[in-house]
Design an enzyme around this catalytic site. Structure first.
Site, PDB file in Angstrom:
ATOM      1  N   GLY A  10       0.827  -1.210   0.000  1.00  0.00           N
ATOM      2  CA  GLY A  10       0.000   0.000   0.000  1.00  0.00           C
ATOM      3  C   GLY A  10       0.853   1.247   0.000  1.00  0.00           C
ATOM      4  N   SER A 132       0.373   7.572  14.677  1.00  0.00           N
ATOM      5  CA  SER A 132      -0.077   8.968  14.721  1.00  0.00           C
ATOM      6  C   SER A 132       1.053   9.910  14.342  1.00  0.00           C
ATOM      7  CB  SER A 132      -0.575   9.332  16.120  1.00  0.00           C
ATOM      8  OG  SER A 132      -0.944  10.695  16.154  1.00  0.00           O
ATOM      9  N   LYS A 186      -5.176   4.167  19.860  1.00  0.00           N
ATOM     10  CA  LYS A 186      -5.126   5.157  18.777  1.00  0.00           C
ATOM     11  C   LYS A 186      -6.493   5.835  18.602  1.00  0.00           C
ATOM     12  CE  LYS A 186      -3.508   7.297  15.092  1.00  0.00           C
ATOM     13  NZ  LYS A 186      -4.624   7.692  14.258  1.00  0.00           N
ATOM     14  N   HIS A 189      -6.801   8.318  21.349  1.00  0.00           N
ATOM     15  CA  HIS A 189      -5.899   9.417  20.971  1.00  0.00           C
ATOM     16  C   HIS A 189      -6.625  10.376  20.027  1.00  0.00           C
ATOM     17  CE1 HIS A 189      -3.290  11.257  17.915  1.00  0.00           C
ATOM     18  NE2 HIS A 189      -2.358  11.342  18.833  1.00  0.00           N
ATOM     19  N   ASN A 190      -7.278   9.822  19.014  1.00  0.00           N
ATOM     20  CA  ASN A 190      -7.964  10.662  18.034  1.00  0.00           C
ATOM     21  C   ASN A 190      -9.169  11.374  18.639  1.00  0.00           C
ATOM     22  OD1 ASN A 190      -6.057   9.522  16.347  1.00  0.00           O
ATOM     23  ND2 ASN A 190      -7.495   9.205  14.669  1.00  0.00           N
ATOM     24  N   GLU A 193      -7.811  14.233  20.403  1.00  0.00           N
ATOM     25  CA  GLU A 193      -7.414  15.166  19.336  1.00  0.00           C
ATOM     26  C   GLU A 193      -8.622  15.982  18.856  1.00  0.00           C
ATOM     27  OE1 GLU A 193      -6.540  14.409  14.696  1.00  0.00           O
ATOM     28  OE2 GLU A 193      -5.170  13.342  16.041  1.00  0.00           O
ATOM     29  N   TYR A 194      -9.755  15.311  18.659  1.00  0.00           N
ATOM     30  CA  TYR A 194     -10.983  16.008  18.254  1.00  0.00           C
ATOM     31  C   TYR A 194     -11.322  17.100  19.270  1.00  0.00           C
ATOM     32  CZ  TYR A 194     -12.908  13.027  14.463  1.00  0.00           C
ATOM     33  OH  TYR A 194     -13.157  12.383  13.284  1.00  0.00           O
TER      34      TYR A 194
END
Length: 473
Positions: A10, A132, A186, A189-190, A193-194
């Site tokens: 990928g 991240s 993760k 974590h996001n 972050e939001y």
């Protein structure tokens, strides 16, 4: 002959940058992509950077696998969901016992748990890895959160630690537990972050619509804040975003960007996970809701036409010091909620998540890296999964900063300026510190209409009351 230390499938932006990072750190990497032309493009990039001698390009999947030294570690960087499952099925006949698939996309943690169990029966390891740091992090050092079988983690550990960000020489990479542990961390974590981004946006809203500051003026404030307790990646880049100018018109770029935010799922997943685990995460939930509201641009325009523009501050005074402290308090609440969610998930799923280590590996490379993660790590290193709002260092900060948060939320409410996230953080803080809450009334109501029962403070056991009938006769 097997010559590659690791493989990667990928070669979109994240995959290409991760592969170049691996090559630059001295490891030979075999690369494959469904579209062969992208392999050629990647080899061209590697050649330009003098890394082509560390790259083994291969368009045929079986040959690609044969080029990787055993036990094989194969990174897949494909779109989350069904494409991951499809790629696993293509790889299975080509892998041998002890090999591992390292899935480094933003996958739902329960999918990673399922894949871990499925491949475990076949003798193949599945590592669900949260990465991240975006494009730059993938190329120069991300924060890496690993979940899966420990044996296969140890096989890949030297490479993953080498390519990760470093903080005072320590790799921002860690093994966090089996199954979906890495992708769960993760996800949270996001979610944090939001919340972080939304709170910054709300403070910018006060600057723009309340104080009528130009983007450049606001940028200068954020640059100053980045020298103090708010020092973090998101505060730093906010200054750059507010300073940017659109070259064709000379207009501040932020004034031309459409106010509709997208989301790819991890923020929503973190809010859902918190709800499922019975943990309040109001800052995350508020941030997800804010993005959803932002997407309804036409409705918002129509509603403003009906209700009028915000009243504005009028004669109300807003101190920039209070704005700074309000943002600091809100951020601490957001982190506190995220860590409580992880502590509960660790207990629920038997992961034994190392919260001190998680705070450490977030100190560099990742989007939510900030100065106070060192204090968080030290707090959790004491061995207790305490809410950060009860940790002495943060108690002292919040005792001072909550007053500023209260002022800013109150002023914004009067000025009709939305603060969906900062107000949610304040409400959580006030609810958390209220010894006598109001759910005693809620419990009475529940018993009235549903005979759910309640506990009385002066006796043992569940009680019921003989409520009057409200049916008309």
């Amino acid at each position: 002959m097997s010559s590659a230390d690791i493989g990667l499938i990928g070669l979109a932006v994240m995959g290409s940058n991760l592969a170049l990072n691996i090559a630059e750190n001295g490891y030979t990497i075999a690369v494959h992509n469904r579209t062969a032309s992208r392999i050629d493009d990647f080899v061209g990039m590697a050649t330009e950077q003098g890394l082509n001698d560390k790259v083994v390009p291969e368009a045929d999947l079986a040959t690609f696998i044969s080029k990787i030294k055993r036990p094989r570690s194969v990174i897949i960087m494909v779109k989350a969901g069904k494409p991951v499952d499809d790629m696993i099925e293509q790889l299975l006949p080509l892998l041998e016992e002890g090999d591992a698939i390292l899935e480094c996309g933003n996958s739902l943690y329960s999918d990673s748990q399922r894949r871990f169990e499925y491949l475990k029966e076949k003798g193949i390891g599945f590592l669900g890895i949260g990465v991240s740091g975006g494009e730059e992090g993938a190329r120069h050092g991300p924060s890496i959160m690993v979940g899966g079988p420990e044996e296969q983690w140890k096989n890949a550990q030297p490479i993953l630690e080498a390519i990760s960000a470093k903080f005072d020489g320590e790799p921002c990479c860690a093994y966090l537990g089996e199954g979906g542990a890495g992708h769960f961390v993760k996800t949270i974590h996001n979610g944090i972050e939001y919340g972080d981004m939304q709170m910054i946006a709300e403070v910018y809203g006060i600057m723009r619509d309340g104080l009528h500051m130009a983007p450049g003026e606001a940028a200068e404030v954020f640059r100053e804040w980045n020298k103090g307790p708010l020092n973090s990646y998101l505060i730093e880049i906010t200054g750059h975003v507010l300073d940017a100018v659109e070259p064709k018109t000379g207009t501040p770029l932020v004034e031309l960007i459409l106010d509709k935010a997208g989301q790819k799922g991890t923020g929503i997943w973190s809010a859902i996970a918190a709800q499922q685990l019975g943990v309040p995460a109001t800052a995350i939930e508020g941030a997800v809701a804010a993005r959803s509201i932002s997407s309804r641009k036409d409705e918002r325009v129509a509603a403003e036409a009906v209700y009028g523009k915000p009243a504005g501050l009028g004669g109300a005074h807003v101190d920039l010091g209070d704005l700074e402290q309000a943002l600091l308090a809100g951020k601490i609440v957001s982190y506190a909620q995220g860590f409580v969610v992880m502590a509960k998930a660790s207990e629920e799923f038997g992961w034994n998540l190392p919260l001190a280590t998680i705070a450490k590996i977030w100190r560099a490379g990742c989007i939510i890296r900030s100065r106070f993660l060192d204090q968080m790590s030290a707090a959790y290193a004491q061995g207790e999964n305490t809410n950060l709002l009860m940790v002495p260092d943060f108690v002292e900060i919040m005792k001072t900063a909550n007053g500023s948060l209260r002022k800013i939320v109150a002023v914004a409410a009067t000025a009709e300026l939305p603060m969906i996230c900062l107000s949610a953080s304040l409400a959580y803080f006030d609810s958390y510190r209220q010894a006598l809450g109001t759910t005693n009334l809620t419990q009475g109501q529940r018993d009235f209409f549903g005979a759910h029962g309640f506990i009385l403070t002066d006796r043992e056991g569940e009680q019921h009351h003989d409520w009057p009938s409200t049916l008309e006769h």
